[in-house]
Design an enzyme around this catalytic site. Sequence first.
Site, PDB file in Angstrom:
ATOM      1  N   HIS A 249      -1.618  -1.865  10.659  1.00  0.00           N
ATOM      2  CA  HIS A 249      -1.088  -3.228  10.655  1.00  0.00           C
ATOM      3  C   HIS A 249       0.128  -3.312  11.564  1.00  0.00           C
ATOM      4  O   HIS A 249       0.851  -2.322  11.735  1.00  0.00           O
ATOM      5  CB  HIS A 249      -0.642  -3.650   9.245  1.00  0.00           C
TER       6      HIS A 249
ATOM      7  N   GLU B 154       0.820  -1.221   0.000  1.00  0.00           N
ATOM      8  CA  GLU B 154       0.000   0.000   0.000  1.00  0.00           C
ATOM      9  C   GLU B 154       0.850   1.266   0.000  1.00  0.00           C
ATOM     10  O   GLU B 154       0.515   2.260   0.648  1.00  0.00           O
ATOM     11  CB  GLU B 154      -0.995  -0.009   1.167  1.00  0.00           C
TER      12      GLU B 154
END
Length: 603
Positions: free
Chosen positions: A588, A309
């Site tokens: 995350h 990402e």
Amino acid sequence: MVLHTSAFSNDFLHLLNSLSWVFIFPCYWLLDRLLASFVATTKEKRQHSQDPCSSRALCALVSAPLYLTLILASLPFALLGFLLWAPLQAVRRPYVYSQRRVALQHAEQGSNPGEPPARWRPQGRSFCFCSANVCLLPDSLARFNNLSDTQGRAREVGTRIRNGASRPQIKIFVDSPTNTSVSAASFSSLAQQGAGLCKTQSVERRLDSNGRVEQQEGGRISISASEPVPEVTPPAYPPTRDAGSPDSYIGSCESLPRCHPGARSMSNSAPSHCAKKPAGHKCHYGEDGFDHEISAFFPANLDFLCLQEVFDRRAAFKLRQQLHHYFPFMLSDVGRYAWKGCCSQFKFLNSGLLLASRYPILDAEYQCYPNGRAEDALAAKGALFVKVQLGTSSQDQKIVGYITCTHLHAIEGDAPIRCKQLDLLLEWGAQFRKTTSRPAGTKGQKDQIAFDVILGDLNFDNCSSDDKLEQQHTLFSHYKDPCRLGPGEDQLWATGTLLDTSGLYDEEVTSPEGLQKVMENEEGRKEYLVYPTSKKQCSNQKGRKIPLKGNGRRIDYILYSEEQLQQDWKVDVEEYSFITQLAGLTDHLAVAMRLAVSTGEEE
């Protein structure tokens, strides 16, 4: 295979692409700011609630007409830029390779561009891998994950990673008076640092300003790393408040003594390695034969980094600038835009993948998954296959490693799509190894393969009932997951990697040390990790009393295979870590694994 150092084959096409982006960017930026003004993070909501003179809704109502006016004014230029940009993407290369000349040659790696590769030691080596999803989307999209300031986060993510990885790695194993030998593994670790060793009965260490371990008292171990610690700049994002800050070398003592399989043969009179770690830091050594822990720092001497990402162009540039201080070799801007090949749907975003390496990259290939659906199909998600050179054998054969970075389809309930992508991942990986395992244009011996590793965000876990198809995929018959016992069953020490976005700015988890302490506590994990969903469970995680299965959704993986290794070669996991150093910067947890490669030979 030639590595692409530019996105286009000539300067003229590159100039046209840059010119098109000059036309597009003002409209793109204004639209991003307009959307961002209507989506507030919980941190911003708290700040506005504490300021009675501040009203986000009022600011949005005032700024929205201005943004709309400017967007309409810039729209004709953006359309002109788009008409120039879109056709160029058909000839755009799938990645950009960059390398930085390092000032000092790593004797073990021989990683200076142009320097001859180092000889492979018969006893083998160990390599450290790390994977992290950093959520560097355009600011308006990142806010749906409760994250903002993509540009600032990108710079800070890079700073924290390089500060954590550039800490000196010193492993200390103390033998009893009846056993004065040092294990091969520990001696190798010390020799790599060029350190000196004195026998003793206890360990006390403190790092000075140059990154050396000073002797505290008489009769103590004194080890000095001969390789200077790279100069680092203090982080510019949120200042940390304690000694465990990402740029603190004092906090790097957590990486010094570790539980290690090679230490089990030592006498019981040796000090406990786990007990020497900083307060609140837990290291475990179990029947699985390797060290596993939740760490507030990225591993010292990190060799390979895979990020997902990294979508925003400007954020990617800032991130590369920081990472290149530590990693000489990098592949970025990976993927496709617009229409291209198998990616028949229009791609607004590239794959978001970035790979950084301390070892020279020999070959690389990107493949786009053709079966994305809905909003996930707007990004060119795929797989990046990389071949790196680790050294040369005594017969002048290249010793190489294969690394695969990927990011699978994210939408829940789309298990067949992810399974098809896993099928393609195995097929493409096998083909890449086949075509690159022999030197191009020669009939000589094949390269010797030391490891084959897959890293990335696979967007399924090993405890959700909705993910049974992925859990039973043949991928896990070819690759090993150190955290996995079998389909639907994880190791007891494995923890989830997907954070509950609503709690990202809670005071308990805004620092790496705070998040580490929470993750080490079972009840704390239940508050701040995302768990498998069920019709019987509440949608709100906070204060939930219903028993939860597993330790959270673990969707970030590092897998390794033994199928492609040379005969008599072996790989073993030395360490596996869940890393909290990116607390407050992403939703995350990063994961890291240190893999030991042994050849079965003797020195």
